[in-house]
Write a protein that holds these residues in place. Structure first.
Motif, mmCIF file in Angstrom:
data_model
loop_
_atom_site.group_PDB
_atom_site.id
_atom_site.type_symbol
_atom_site.label_atom_id
_atom_site.label_comp_id
_atom_site.label_asym_id
_atom_site.label_seq_id
_atom_site.Cartn_x
_atom_site.Cartn_y
_atom_site.Cartn_z
ATOM 1 N N GLN A 1 2.887 16.923 -16.008
ATOM 2 C CA GLN A 1 1.746 17.822 -16.123
ATOM 3 C C GLN A 1 2.172 19.235 -15.729
ATOM 4 O O GLN A 1 2.840 19.440 -14.723
ATOM 5 N N ASN A 2 1.795 20.212 -16.534
ATOM 6 C CA ASN A 2 2.050 21.643 -16.243
ATOM 7 C C ASN A 2 3.523 21.929 -15.950
ATOM 8 O O ASN A 2 3.868 22.532 -14.933
ATOM 9 N N PHE A 3 4.391 21.490 -16.850
ATOM 10 C CA PHE A 3 5.827 21.712 -16.663
ATOM 11 C C PHE A 3 6.405 22.520 -17.814
ATOM 12 O O PHE A 3 6.247 22.161 -18.980
ATOM 13 N N ASN A 4 7.070 23.618 -17.472
ATOM 14 C CA ASN A 4 7.792 24.432 -18.448
ATOM 15 C C ASN A 4 9.264 24.406 -18.074
ATOM 16 O O ASN A 4 9.652 24.973 -17.051
ATOM 17 N N PRO A 5 10.109 23.739 -18.860
ATOM 18 C CA PRO A 5 11.529 23.620 -18.489
ATOM 19 C C PRO A 5 12.246 24.958 -18.346
ATOM 20 O O PRO A 5 13.277 25.046 -17.683
ATOM 21 N N ASP B 1 1.907 8.550 -11.302
ATOM 22 C CA ASP B 1 1.087 8.248 -12.481
ATOM 23 C C ASP B 1 0.013 9.304 -12.727
ATOM 24 O O ASP B 1 -0.471 9.448 -13.855
ATOM 25 N N THR B 2 -0.352 10.032 -11.697
ATOM 26 C CA THR B 2 -1.305 11.133 -11.868
ATOM 27 C C THR B 2 -0.650 12.335 -12.538
ATOM 28 O O THR B 2 -1.289 13.044 -13.317
ATOM 29 N N LEU B 3 0.627 12.548 -12.246
ATOM 30 C CA LEU B 3 1.322 13.748 -12.723
ATOM 31 C C LEU B 3 2.177 13.524 -13.959
ATOM 32 O O LEU B 3 2.659 14.478 -14.572
ATOM 33 N N ILE B 4 2.422 12.255 -14.325
ATOM 34 C CA ILE B 4 3.285 11.935 -15.469
ATOM 35 C C ILE B 4 2.495 11.053 -16.428
ATOM 36 O O ILE B 4 1.934 10.030 -16.020
ATOM 37 N N ASP B 5 2.457 11.453 -17.701
ATOM 38 C CA ASP B 5 1.683 10.660 -18.653
ATOM 39 C C ASP B 5 2.478 9.453 -19.160
ATOM 40 O O ASP B 5 3.642 9.249 -18.763
ATOM 41 N N LYS C 1 9.337 2.706 -19.014
ATOM 42 C CA LYS C 1 10.182 3.704 -19.666
ATOM 43 C C LYS C 1 9.794 5.133 -19.302
ATOM 44 O O LYS C 1 10.635 6.030 -19.281
ATOM 45 N N LYS C 2 8.507 5.348 -19.010
ATOM 46 C CA LYS C 2 8.069 6.722 -18.736
ATOM 47 C C LYS C 2 8.794 7.311 -17.523
ATOM 48 O O LYS C 2 9.061 8.515 -17.472
ATOM 49 N N TYR C 3 9.128 6.451 -16.545
ATOM 50 C CA TYR C 3 9.839 6.952 -15.365
ATOM 51 C C TYR C 3 11.273 7.345 -15.716
ATOM 52 O O TYR C 3 11.793 8.336 -15.208
ATOM 53 N N LEU C 4 11.892 6.591 -16.583
ATOM 54 C CA LEU C 4 13.242 6.933 -17.036
ATOM 55 C C LEU C 4 13.224 8.239 -17.818
ATOM 56 O O LEU C 4 14.098 9.103 -17.635
ATOM 57 N N THR C 5 12.237 8.392 -18.687
ATOM 58 C CA THR C 5 12.110 9.631 -19.466
ATOM 59 C C THR C 5 11.939 10.830 -18.543
ATOM 60 O O THR C 5 12.565 11.879 -18.738
ATOM 61 N N ALA C 6 11.109 10.677 -17.518
ATOM 62 C CA ALA C 6 10.895 11.757 -16.560
ATOM 63 C C ALA C 6 12.178 12.072 -15.780
ATOM 64 O O ALA C 6 12.499 13.244 -15.541
ATOM 65 N N LEU C 7 12.914 11.043 -15.403
ATOM 66 C CA LEU C 7 14.208 11.248 -14.736
ATOM 67 C C LEU C 7 15.154 12.048 -15.624
ATOM 68 O O LEU C 7 15.825 12.981 -15.160
ATOM 69 N N GLN C 8 15.213 11.694 -16.891
ATOM 70 C CA GLN C 8 16.092 12.386 -17.830
ATOM 71 C C GLN C 8 15.674 13.839 -18.018
ATOM 72 O O GLN C 8 16.525 14.726 -18.136
ATOM 73 N N LYS D 1 0.822 -1.211 0.000
ATOM 74 C CA LYS D 1 0.000 0.000 0.000
ATOM 75 C C LYS D 1 0.861 1.267 0.000
ATOM 76 O O LYS D 1 0.448 2.297 -0.551
ATOM 77 N N TYR D 2 2.052 1.174 0.593
ATOM 78 C CA TYR D 2 2.938 2.340 0.604
ATOM 79 C C TYR D 2 3.535 2.572 -0.790
ATOM 80 O O TYR D 2 3.628 3.714 -1.249
ATOM 81 N N PHE D 3 3.915 1.506 -1.451
ATOM 82 C CA PHE D 3 4.425 1.635 -2.828
ATOM 83 C C PHE D 3 3.324 2.155 -3.743
ATOM 84 O O PHE D 3 3.573 3.030 -4.589
ATOM 85 N N ASP D 4 2.127 1.640 -3.603
ATOM 86 C CA ASP D 4 1.006 2.062 -4.455
ATOM 87 C C ASP D 4 0.687 3.544 -4.262
ATOM 88 O O ASP D 4 0.280 4.232 -5.208
ATOM 89 N N TYR D 5 0.874 4.026 -3.046
ATOM 90 C CA TYR D 5 0.619 5.448 -2.748
ATOM 91 C C TYR D 5 1.604 6.328 -3.523
ATOM 92 O O TYR D 5 1.228 7.360 -4.085
ATOM 93 N N ILE D 6 2.858 5.889 -3.552
ATOM 94 C CA ILE D 6 3.896 6.613 -4.302
ATOM 95 C C ILE D 6 3.598 6.559 -5.802
ATOM 96 O O ILE D 6 3.605 7.580 -6.500
#
Length: 410
Positions: A116-120, A106-110, A144-151, A96-101
């Motif tokens: 969401q709402n990010f201007n570099p 997943d709500t903020l990253i597509d 992969k989406k998490y890696l892309t967000a990290l980058q 449940k703790y992992f799912d919370y994270i």
């Protein structure tokens, strides 16, 4: 006659069933209410860390709702809280703790890894902090989406504005300024990324950020650190000779301490800057220990405890407890300093943590926010730090207390 008797018998049977049903229903409802109340109640037999984590989840089923946000937002404070949930997940293996994270990310990253709402071009170092949760998400799921967000977050440092001496501005809207807060917001992420993906090639740059604030924000008179430093000395709040802010702020000291112990996770012992960072941590721990109140806590402006209006503040106290406890456990600080951390934690649980009838924990006396400059203008005076709202269950306090409780395993 037989038909009539049968009808009467059947009618009585239906009546009896209805009566039994109506009698039993309140009993079932009472049982359901009791079970529901039991499920909602948080046991005082649990550790402080889980009691607080469950309290937060009960009030905010979705992590983005913390601080009663009306819309999802990629937020540095929620990022701090969720780094604590990562530690809790590692300890308990409770999904449940992992799912919370994961639910927050997943709500903020597509699905393509876009925020969401990010201007570099905003260049706001606060935005980096929540990115620390993406390492664990990527390592566990390999999505992969998490890696892309990290980058994406790593690339912020490529063209991020810097002072002439090489320090990252706190934000684009605060030119030439470094705040102690910013070290926690950016450097643990930067350090981990460069170690895991770049063979540590940027660790010197990470250490340089600490060097600059150590050299320019340190106050020899108190052994503490001013909230910020303006290299240009142009800001009205800045000392015209040193560029420092007018006062020492407790939570800024907490950000600095947490930043140090967290970046040290990624500095090998044989790295040329590792011993220097450990020395900085010892310097801070020694400095703040002199200002610890008899309660175990620290004041909002720690070096002026007797000044009217000053108060014992929860978030900065929790941060220092975490930094000192972790410093001792990692072998960076003398073992004797654990007494300071334990005294601080005891002060939190006896003075500032309140428990309601359902076992929920609430943290009191949390400074809602504080900064310098901006509009309306914040002048960094003692009166300014006293004027900021004091809140219950503000996320700065929730996250810092969670980290302290997990580190001390209380």
């Amino acid at each position: 006659m037989r038909k009539f008797s049968l009808f009467v018998y059947s009618g009585l049977g239906i009546f009896t069933i209805c009566v039994l049903f109506l009698c039993c229903k309140p009993i079932e409802q009472a049982r359901a209410t009791a079970v529901n109340k039991q499920e909602q109640s948080i046991s005082d037999k649990l550790k402080w860390s889980e009691r607080m984590a469950l309290s937060i989840m009960k009030r905010h089923p979705k992590a983005w709702q913390i601080d009663y946000h009306e819309k999802p937002k990629w937020d540095y404070k929620i990022g701090m809280i969720l780094t604590a949930y990562e530690k809790l997940y590692a300890q308990t293996k409770e999904e449940k703790y992992f799912d919370y994270i994961k639910g927050y990310a997943d709500t903020l990253i597509d699905d393509s890894g876009n925020f969401q709402n990010f201007n570099p071009q905003d260049h706001n170092i606060d935005f980096i902090n929540a990115g620390k949760i993406l390492f664990g998400l990527y390592n566990k799921t390999k999505e992969k989406k998490y890696l892309t967000a990290l980058q994406t977050l790593r690339n912020q440092f490529v063209d991020y504005p810097r002072t002439v001496s090489g320090g990252f501005w706190h934000k684009k809207i605060y030119p030439n300024q470094m705040w102690l807060d910013g070290l926690y917001m950016g450097q643990p992420f930067y350090a981990r990324y460069t170690v895991e993906f770049e063979k540590g090639e940027k660790l010197d740059d990470v250490a340089h950020q600490f060097e600059l604030l150590r050299n320019h924000a340190y106050d020899k008179e108190t052994g503490l650190f001013f909230h910020a430093w303006d290299e240009s000395k142009a800001m009205p709040w800045a000392n015209k000779e040193t560029g420092t802010a007018p006062h020492i702020w407790l939570r800024a000291l907490g950000w600095y301490g947490m930043a140090l112990v967290d970046v040290l996770d990624y500095f090998p012992k044989d790295h040329p800057k590792q011993k220097q960072l450990v020395a900085y941590l010892n310097e801070l721990a020694s400095g703040v220990s002199k200002y610890q109140d008899v309660s175990g806590l620290w004041y909002q402006v720690p070096n002026l405890p007797n000044r009217a209006g000053n108060y014992l503040e929860a978030s900065g106290s929790s941060m220092l407890v975490y930094a000192i406890a972790k410093g001792v456990h990692k072998g960076y600080l003398p073992k004797a300093m654990n007494k300071i951390a334990l005294k601080g934690f005891n002060g939190l649980t006896t003075k500032l943590i309140k428990v309601d009838d359902n076992g929920e924990l609430h943290i009191t006396q949390v400074c809602a926010s504080a900064g310098l400059g901006g509009n309306p203008y914040r002048d960094g005076s003692f009166e300014y730090y006293m004027s900021e709202k004091i809140k219950v269950d503000n996320s700065h306090g929730l996250g810092a207390f969670l980290l302290a409780a997990i580190e001390l395993d209380k």
